[in-house]
Design a protein around this motif. Structure first.
Motif, short mmCIF file in Angstrom:
data_model
loop_
_atom_site.label_atom_id
_atom_site.label_comp_id
_atom_site.label_asym_id
_atom_site.label_seq_id
_atom_site.Cartn_x
_atom_site.Cartn_y
_atom_site.Cartn_z
N VAL A 145 0.85 -1.19 0.00
CA VAL A 145 0.00 0.00 0.00
C VAL A 145 0.88 1.24 0.00
CG1 VAL A 145 -2.08 -0.92 1.10
CG2 VAL A 145 -0.22 -0.08 2.53
N LEU A 146 0.38 2.28 -0.66
CA LEU A 146 1.04 3.58 -0.64
C LEU A 146 0.39 4.42 0.48
CD1 LEU A 146 2.95 5.72 -1.95
CD2 LEU A 146 1.02 6.34 -3.44
N VAL A 147 1.22 4.91 1.39
CA VAL A 147 0.73 5.78 2.46
C VAL A 147 1.56 7.05 2.42
CG1 VAL A 147 0.18 5.98 4.91
CG2 VAL A 147 0.22 3.72 3.84
N THR A 148 0.90 8.19 2.42
CA THR A 148 1.62 9.47 2.32
C THR A 148 1.36 10.30 3.57
OG1 THR A 148 -0.16 10.74 1.28
CG2 THR A 148 1.27 9.45 -0.18
N CYS A 149 2.25 11.23 3.84
CA CYS A 149 2.03 12.19 4.91
C CYS A 149 2.76 13.49 4.58
CB CYS A 149 2.49 11.64 6.27
SG CYS A 149 4.26 11.42 6.45
N ASP A 150 2.33 14.57 5.19
CA ASP A 150 3.02 15.84 5.00
C ASP A 150 4.46 15.71 5.49
OD1 ASP A 150 0.70 16.98 4.00
OD2 ASP A 150 0.08 17.77 5.94
N THR A 151 5.37 16.38 4.79
CA THR A 151 6.79 16.27 5.13
C THR A 151 7.06 16.67 6.58
OG1 THR A 151 7.06 18.46 4.17
CG2 THR A 151 7.71 16.59 2.81
N ASP A 152 6.24 17.58 7.13
CA ASP A 152 6.51 18.05 8.50
C ASP A 152 5.72 17.29 9.55
OD1 ASP A 152 3.99 18.96 7.90
OD2 ASP A 152 4.40 21.08 8.32
N ASN A 153 5.00 16.22 9.15
CA ASN A 153 4.19 15.46 10.11
C ASN A 153 5.00 14.30 10.68
OD1 ASN A 153 2.30 13.93 11.50
ND2 ASN A 153 0.67 14.34 10.04
N VAL A 154 5.77 14.62 11.72
CA VAL A 154 6.68 13.63 12.31
C VAL A 154 5.90 12.45 12.89
CG1 VAL A 154 8.44 13.26 14.07
CG2 VAL A 154 8.42 15.38 12.77
N GLY A 155 4.77 12.73 13.53
CA GLY A 155 3.97 11.66 14.12
C GLY A 155 3.53 10.65 13.08
N SER A 156 3.02 11.14 11.96
CA SER A 156 2.54 10.24 10.92
C SER A 156 3.71 9.48 10.28
CB SER A 156 1.77 11.03 9.86
OG SER A 156 0.89 10.17 9.17
N ARG A 157 4.84 10.14 10.14
CA ARG A 157 6.03 9.43 9.62
C ARG A 157 6.38 8.25 10.50
NH1 ARG A 157 10.33 13.97 8.79
NH2 ARG A 157 11.69 12.46 9.74
N LYS A 158 6.34 8.47 11.81
CA LYS A 158 6.69 7.38 12.75
C LYS A 158 5.68 6.25 12.66
CE LYS A 158 9.35 10.05 16.09
NZ LYS A 158 9.31 10.81 17.35
N VAL A 159 4.40 6.59 12.48
CA VAL A 159 3.34 5.58 12.34
C VAL A 159 3.63 4.69 11.13
CG1 VAL A 159 0.91 5.29 11.65
CG2 VAL A 159 1.52 6.88 13.50
N ILE A 160 3.94 5.34 10.00
CA ILE A 160 4.16 4.60 8.75
C ILE A 160 5.42 3.76 8.85
CG2 ILE A 160 4.57 4.83 6.28
CD1 ILE A 160 2.98 7.57 6.52
N GLU A 161 6.48 4.34 9.42
CA GLU A 161 7.75 3.59 9.53
C GLU A 161 7.61 2.43 10.51
OE1 GLU A 161 10.51 6.77 10.32
OE2 GLU A 161 10.45 7.46 8.23
N ALA A 162 6.83 2.62 11.57
CA ALA A 162 6.62 1.54 12.55
C ALA A 162 5.91 0.35 11.92
CB ALA A 162 5.82 2.05 13.75
N ASN A 163 5.18 0.61 10.82
CA ASN A 163 4.46 -0.45 10.13
C ASN A 163 5.21 -0.95 8.90
OD1 ASN A 163 1.65 -1.20 11.21
ND2 ASN A 163 1.73 1.01 11.51
N GLY A 164 6.50 -0.66 8.83
CA GLY A 164 7.33 -1.21 7.76
C GLY A 164 7.37 -0.38 6.50
N GLY A 165 6.90 0.86 6.58
CA GLY A 165 6.89 1.73 5.41
C GLY A 165 8.28 2.04 4.91
N VAL A 166 8.46 1.96 3.60
CA VAL A 166 9.74 2.27 2.96
C VAL A 166 9.55 3.55 2.16
CG1 VAL A 166 11.49 1.47 1.34
CG2 VAL A 166 10.32 -0.18 2.84
N LEU A 167 10.33 4.58 2.50
CA LEU A 167 10.21 5.88 1.83
C LEU A 167 10.66 5.77 0.38
CD1 LEU A 167 9.65 8.95 2.08
CD2 LEU A 167 12.05 9.21 2.72
N GLU A 168 9.78 6.17 -0.53
CA GLU A 168 10.19 6.23 -1.94
C GLU A 168 10.71 7.61 -2.27
OE1 GLU A 168 8.69 5.41 -6.51
OE2 GLU A 168 7.18 5.51 -4.95
N ASP A 169 9.92 8.65 -2.01
CA ASP A 169 10.36 10.00 -2.36
C ASP A 169 9.41 11.03 -1.73
OD1 ASP A 169 8.04 9.93 -3.91
OD2 ASP A 169 9.10 9.76 -5.81
#
Length: 184
Positions: A145-169
């Motif tokens: 799945v593709l999950v996006t968040c605002d660049t400045d949303n640190v909380g959402s970044r942590k949520v996505i990374e905690a679930n195995g999210g791999v940053l594309e760009d």
């Protein structure tokens, strides 16, 4: 402590708590004409009918129908499965899984969008919601799945990374992560 909160199909039983949550979002300045989020769209479409049990039941029925391929929808919208995160009759947040990507969703929106009511934030709910949605996404045939968040949303970044999210760009001020839904 009771059981853990659950991701459930939208249900009229949490109406009182849902309406309180929407008031919390309004207090944050959400729901304006410029708010293009799920919350903003729903305020414009449904806020007038939410207040009555019948109106709320119709809203719930519309959310459930949106998951079906044959349901009429505005141009550019795809079928989406909405799940609410509830603890008994307490509405905590929600998550929407878009069944496929349009060019816009590929750039900005992603497959999954979620929000947690302000009074329930910083307790791990978003991380748990996203984790619970991954098998549902897999059952819909979406991996990853593709999950996006605002660049400045640190909380959402942590949520996505905690679930195995791999940053594309990063595109248009959004970080774009791919999250596997199948456990290898």
């Amino acid at each position: 402590m009771g059981a853990m909160p659950d991701l459930v199909t939208p249900t009229p039983t949490v109406r009182v708590s849902f309406l309180q949550a929407m008031q919390e979002f309004l207090g944050e300045g959400r729901g304006t004409a410029e708010d293009n989020s799920m919350i903003g769209r729903e305020f414009r479409e449904y806020a007038a009918v939410w207040s009555t049990p019948d109106g709320f039941a119709a809203y719930v029925a519309d959310l459930r129908a949106a998951a079906r391929e044959e349901t009429p929808r505005p141009n550019g919208f795809v079928p989406s499965t909405t799940l609410w995160y509830v603890d008994g009759e307490d509405y905590l947040g929600r998550l929407a899984i878009r069944h496929r990507l349009t060019p816009f969703l590929l750039e900005v929106g992603g497959h999954i969008g979620y929000d947690v009511r302000p009074s329930a934030r910083r307790r791990g709910h978003a991380t748990a919601m996203l984790a619970a949605a991954l098998p549902v996404s897999r059952d819909l045939g979406i991996d990853p799945v593709l999950v996006t968040c605002d660049t400045d949303n640190v909380g959402s970044r942590k949520v996505i990374e905690a679930n195995g999210g791999v940053l594309e760009d990063e595109r248009n001020g959004k970080l774009r992560y791919w999250v596997p839904t199948s456990r290898s």
